[in-house]
Design an enzyme around this catalytic site. Sequence first.
Site, PDB file in Angstrom:
ATOM      1  N   LYS A   1     -14.209  62.586  41.698  1.00 58.52           N
ATOM      2  CA  LYS A   1     -13.091  63.436  41.292  1.00 58.52           C
ATOM      3  C   LYS A   1     -12.002  62.568  40.662  1.00 58.52           C
ATOM      4  O   LYS A   1     -11.695  61.484  41.182  1.00 58.52           O
ATOM      5  CB  LYS A   1     -12.545  64.182  42.516  1.00 58.52           C
ATOM      6  CG  LYS A   1     -11.487  65.235  42.194  1.00 58.52           C
ATOM      7  CD  LYS A   1     -11.014  65.944  43.464  1.00 58.52           C
ATOM      8  CE  LYS A   1     -10.004  67.030  43.184  1.00 58.52           C
ATOM      9  NZ  LYS A   1      -9.527  67.692  44.412  1.00 58.52           N
TER      10      LYS A   1
ATOM     11  N   SER B   1      -9.672  72.721  44.236  1.00 60.39           N
ATOM     12  CA  SER B   1      -9.442  71.959  43.017  1.00 60.39           C
ATOM     13  C   SER B   1     -10.584  71.016  42.645  1.00 60.39           C
ATOM     14  O   SER B   1     -10.668  70.565  41.509  1.00 60.39           O
ATOM     15  CB  SER B   1      -8.167  71.153  43.165  1.00 60.39           C
ATOM     16  OG  SER B   1      -8.334  70.144  44.154  1.00 60.39           O
TER      17      SER B   1
ATOM     18  N   SER C   1      -9.758  72.330  49.021  1.00 59.52           N
ATOM     19  CA  SER C   1     -10.216  71.895  47.699  1.00 59.52           C
ATOM     20  C   SER C   1     -11.612  71.275  47.657  1.00 59.52           C
ATOM     21  O   SER C   1     -12.156  71.070  46.569  1.00 59.52           O
ATOM     22  CB  SER C   1      -9.215  70.913  47.093  1.00 59.52           C
ATOM     23  OG  SER C   1      -8.119  71.620  46.578  1.00 59.52           O
TER      24      SER C   1
END
Lengths: 98, 483, 486
Positions: free
Chosen positions: C78, C153, C177
């Site tokens: 990420k 996210s 997330s």
Amino acid sequence: MVSHDDVKYVARLARLKLADAELERYAEQLSGILDHINKIAELDLEEVKPTSHVISITNVFRKDAVRPSAPPAAALDNGPEIESGAFRVPPILDTEEQ
Amino acid sequence: MTAGYEAVIGLEIHVELSTESKMFCGCRVEFGGEPNTRTCPVCAAHPGALPVINEKAIDYLARIALSLDCDIPPGSIFHRKNYFYPDLPKGYQITQYDQPFAIEGHLDVSVDEKDIRVGIERVHMEEDTAKNIHAGASGRIAGALYSLIDFNRSGTPLVEIVTKPEIHSPQSARAFLNKLKNLLKYLEVSDCNMEEGSLRCDANVSVRPAGSSKLGVKTELKNMNSFKHLEKGLAREIERQTELLAAGERVVQQTVHFDFTTGEVTPMRSKEFAHDYRYFPEPDLAPMLANRKFVDRIAASMPELPDARAGRYRRDFGLTPYNAEVMTSDRKLSDFFEECVSHFNDPKLVSNWLMGELLGYLNATGGELADCLVKPASLAELLGMIESGKISNAVGKEVFAEMCRSGKEAAAIVEAKGLTQISDTAELEAMIDAVLAENPEQVAQYRAGREKLLGFFVGMVMKKTKGRANPQVVNTLMKEKLS
Amino acid sequence: MTVADLIKLNALEAAERLQNGDFSAIDLVEAYLGQIRRHDPAIFAYLRVSEENARLEAEAIDAAPDRPPLGGLPTAVKDVLVTEGIVTTCASRMLENYRPIYTATCIRQMKRAGMITLGKTNMDEFAMGSSTENSAFGPTHNPWDLDRVPGGSSGGSAAAVAAREALWALGSDTGGSIRQPAAFCGVVGLKPTYGSVSRYGLVAFASSFDQVGPITRTVNDAALMLRHLVGKDPRDSTSIEHPEAIRVPEDRDLAGLRIGVIKELVREGIDAGVMAVFDKTVKKMATAGAEVVESSLPHAGYALPAYYILAPAEASANLARFDGVRYGLRAGGAAGITEMYENTRSLGFGDEVKRRIMLGTYALSSGYYDAYYGQSQKVRTLIVEDFQKAFDSADLLISPTAPTTAFRLGEKTGDPLTMYMSDICTIPVNLAGLPAISIPAGLSEGLPVGLQIIGPAFSENRLLAAARGAELAIGFDAAPPLGEGS
């Protein structure tokens, strides 16, 4: 509930510049969100202690030992404007003195 | 100050600690240097970097708190103080807010031979900001074309000491700051260099009618980077406020700036917005728990404090309060003094020598005691030579100066220069005869009753012997010869 | 082995086969790079693919005499974790060209264990969002239905794993997330106990909530990755040594486990389709030997309001460092410093980030602190206590991971509050700092539904063992309907 002036004040504190249309939109959205958040006011929290850390740790220290700093090239590499090894910024105006 | 008014002063002192590394990262703490050479992701606030507390800084903080007789509550935490400024890389300063490390202390200061006690409101830990260099005609912030930011200082451990508003004159403020500075240096937690900014002082000042217990409107006085500026700035601000009040006008709460070139105080333009620092607990740091054990460990590591030491000197050594204070104004001097006394047990004489000769020499040369070539044992040896009559007091002073310059031992200097005191009667008599023969007029006057001239004759002998003659012996012999 | 065979392997299998020399790290990396080329143009899971770097790392692993435990496993990271010299953007214009000068601790640990970085994945800007639509560089599409969001996210990481564009991935979880996008994409997502994984190098959103964790295809893979993520980091004061070494669980049923269904997080506010899958899952777990009980978190309804004060408040400070002075975007043409700040931050931050900064600033501002921030901290205490009580009568707690399946792109962007509701089941866990995992429980109208399992602090081994048992009981074997790509 959140007025234009509130939004303006907060935007200024957060150093965000908002157009009038944005002001309008944020005032409306923040009001909606805070309406929901105000649910907390239903609770009697008088006797409740606040939590700022969920794990109970205390006294986390490091020894006073020097470690290498970033090499100058790395330290300055991402700087938008570098002069004489320092970060250059626009002047700090009279009204901005800390 | 105009009669009928009283000044109320509170001081906020910031002290940079002399740890090896910064408050929250391993970058070296040092003054100056090439800009941005002592930064890292933590102190330059790169994304994702996290602070970790320097243990030594907390030890130093605890020493300061204990030396000011503060209470150390069992728990204290760090807060974030949020504001934007280019010298504040994270956009917040890690500091302490409603749970400071120490509270409720005091420091006793003597002003004009009167002792006053100044309360300490709080002592807390924080981090220093970076340095802004303002580019432009004046080098000052006003009218600068742009600024350059050097993050070397960013994250230096900074202790804030806040007094209660219990100081009532610029002289007292100065005396307080001086005493505090000596104490901090004594504790070896900071070099307290005001010019380099490792000791900084702001003052809150208000004026009220004498006898009133209500505080007047205060102003914050900034930019006082020396003791002199502190005293002068305060005096001028108190004068300004007093004039306003006397004229029936009001003091406006604001920050004022002392310009030491003109001696004037000028209000800084007020900000468009008032401060709203939005303090909240720093989630990246664990709370600090100062339990009994921690406080005891620090207390055990503390040196005997100056006031206690001075008391002991007065009590056990019979020093005057003044001598005792001077002897404890500096930890190294105090240690020097005690070591010297351990070799030569006449504390009053030792303190007089240190104050007159040693401090005089250091003052004249701008040197530091730490670099002084004379060791306590050597000074003791010198004093022993004077006491035994081997050299005269006058020669002793000369020898001491030579010791300071060369680092040689007293005996070696005396030997090499032939400075041994002359007490031999025959040798001295010959010299006295010569002096009397050279000054027949004065001899006649003396014999006619001007006995004050005895000093003149003795002085001539001392001169001839370059101070080596034993003055007592010369005195006695001289009187005999003249009678 | 064919490419199709290679990408079918999960991480544990791939590690074993690599160890046996059945194929090389470069084979595996090429297989995944091929997948990325085929599918990512439509999915946009990656912000940047480091093809050359991945090949070099694979070659180095293949050439080394000893293969480290994760040696050669291609990983998606990420873009909220900083990687030295490799642009790290947090999906923000603010950091479009930012090259970090250090590497996050968790990445260093994974690299030491031999992981290969395929690239940096898309996300909601600064991890603020539940759909990955808040990326400044465009949304990621859900591999199960390209018209739908992957959740957020960590949507890029979840989509990459679901589309077999990565063997596994790293995500971060502040309010859900990792778990919510894992649920939306039909993969496994684990948020560890707060403090067990170092946050050093994780660009902070809300410091007292953020945790890094694995997004994988199987529970065992999550355990394998977690083993290498945990550990006390001297650079993170809030990290602590995990009391137990993380074990890859053995296959077993759920006998002897008391599983509590959190009554406040089922039925009301949860889609019927999601509830149907959840109910079926509870039955399967009971059949597998679990004792299912009802549990209660009386204050669960106050978790979302408290979270939306505390997290934005922390964020408002965490994002103050993006000021155009030392790195990142700087808007030109300002006469003074304040104007420079305002221009830069207005240009650099997207809508949702600005909204949360404003919300957090407001909650902390003079006159509002006690009513909002102070009260929310107290609500946090109540949530912590609710969980403690619930664990008195249950070993683990369960709920759906999200109230809905993946929604359509654009469906909720106009209404922030509706979007925030997407995290009602996951947020209480972050307020209490507990570990929780989402595993695929089934499909509703062709879209994955996640089961959330929550454990007491530092109970990761128990949690993973139960999740493995549930995984076996559920038998989820669907895969996203991916064509041959464009």
